[in-house]
Design an enzyme around this catalytic site. Structure first.
Site, mmCIF file in Angstrom:
data_model
loop_
_atom_site.group_PDB
_atom_site.id
_atom_site.type_symbol
_atom_site.label_atom_id
_atom_site.label_comp_id
_atom_site.label_asym_id
_atom_site.label_seq_id
_atom_site.Cartn_x
_atom_site.Cartn_y
_atom_site.Cartn_z
ATOM 1 N NE ARG A 64 -0.723 -1.750 -11.717
ATOM 2 C CZ ARG A 64 0.635 -2.271 -11.618
ATOM 3 N NH1 ARG A 64 1.657 -1.517 -11.277
ATOM 4 N NH2 ARG A 64 0.963 -3.581 -12.011
ATOM 5 C CG HIS A 72 5.188 0.911 -14.653
ATOM 6 N ND1 HIS A 72 3.953 0.590 -15.190
ATOM 7 C CD2 HIS A 72 5.695 -0.134 -14.000
ATOM 8 C CE1 HIS A 72 3.487 -0.477 -14.204
ATOM 9 N NE2 HIS A 72 4.644 -0.622 -13.547
#
Ligand code: NAP
Ligand code: GLV
Length: 309
Positions: free
Chosen positions: A224, A272
């Site tokens: 993250r 992502h």
């Protein structure tokens, strides 16, 4: 009466999930009515992915669980209206994606592929990469994804060290705690971060801890964005303390077009895409958890609310 299962993930996700979910429910022998809209008080299970179509879980008085399609649950775990059990996604298909992403990017840096792919002159430079046994790779986070990536990297012959919140007994050395992090970061030339975003991991890699990394080391972050202090990372890249950062996740997604990561010569941005949940395999995981719920068995992959993952 069929079980009412609400698909509360973004509507754009519905086309790729509808068929595999229905097939998985049939295969599990579950009588399910799968819908994208329902009276909350009638819903038995909620399937969720961020940003999702539900933010207030209080009216779901009958729901036995909220089943996340994502591994990372930081966008829902702190929702005060969510009192139902929350299960995160552990999906062999997703793990396969992540292992290939991490191994690919480790090998890019290990082999120095950029030097050959971006050659500007016909230079016959025969400097070989070091043998894998001479290049230590650290994996921060040894859960479903980090553990599988660490095992795959070790299988290629790299010395692997791992770091997690709790002590582990694995076939490679592992560490924990602040001193352990210092040891692990100081020993590795490539560091992979596969930790969840929690209050404890926020800005884990700040200027001080990035300073523990070896000069020229590479960081690969498919965990993250919030794990790393962005300004500190940019400063470490600018100064040449770190050799490269390969980043898949960011504090703000999509990464804003004017963000310095896009153009930094020592940064690689991927959008992502390290490990999407794989509907054909993940649907079976959802069905198994519903079967467990109906059988009164413990759910798989329950999120620990206190730890936030
Ligand atoms: P997981 O199985 O829950 O594993 C999490 C690992 O992080 C565990 O080893 C845990 O330690 C460790 N950890 C948690 N808090 C820590 C702390 N404060 N200090 C040290 N270690 C800590 O999660 P996972 O399924 O492997 O997924 C990891 C993360 O990958 C997700 O949360 C998500 O953010 C990210 N992800 C990204 C993508 C992508 O496409 N980029 C896709 C899927 C997931 P213990 O073992 O001691 O509990
Ligand atoms: C994706 O980032 C996930 O957490 O599943």
């Amino acid at each position: 009466m069929p079980l009412l299962v609400l698909f509360a993930a973004p509507s754009a996700d519905w086309p790729e999930w509808e068929t595999p979910l229905r097939a998985a429910f049939d295969a599990a022998g579950l009588d399910v009515r799968l819908v994208v809209e329902a009276d909350p008080a009638a819903v038995d299970y909620v399937i969720y992915a961020p940003p999702g179509t539900v933010s207030d879980f209080a009216p779901f008085t009958r729901a036995k669980a909220v089943l996340s399609l994502w591994a990372g649950v930081e966008r829902i775990v702190g929702n005060a209206t969510l009192t139902q059990p929350l299960c995160r996604m552990v999906d062999p298909g997703m793990t396969g994606h992540m292992v290939s992403y991490v191994v690919g990017h480790v090998l890019r840096h290990h082999l120095g592929l950029d030097r050959h792919l971006k050659r500007s002159a016909p230079v016959w430079d025969q400097t070989p990469p070091p043998h894998p046994s001479d290049r230590t790779v650290a994996v921060l986070g040894l859960g479903e994804l980090g553990g599988a990536c660490a095992a795959a990297i070790a299988a290629l012959g790299f010395p692997v060290t791992g770091w997690a919140r709790t002590a582990k007994a694995l076939p490679f050395p592992t560490d924990h705690g602040e001193d352990g992090l210092r040891r692990v970061l100081g020993a590795a030339e490539i560091v992979v971060t596969l930790l969840p975003r929690t209050a404890e991991t926020e800005n884990l890699l700040d200027a001080r801890r990035l300073g523990w990394m070896r000069k020229g080391a590479v960081i690969i972050n498919p965990g993250r964005g919030a794990l790393i202090d962005e300004a500190a990372l940019l400063a470490a890249l600018d100064a040449g303390h770190l050799g490269h950062a390969t980043l898949d996740v960011f504090r703000t997604e999509p990464l804003p077009p004017d963000h310095p990561f896009w153009t930094h010569p020592r940064a690689t941005v991927t959008p992502h895409i390290a490990a999407n949940t794989h509907p054909p395999t993940a649907s079976g995981v959802i069905a198994e958890n519903i079967r467990r719920g109906e059988a009164g068995e413990r759910f798989l992959y329950l999120v620990d609310r206190a730890q936030q993952y």
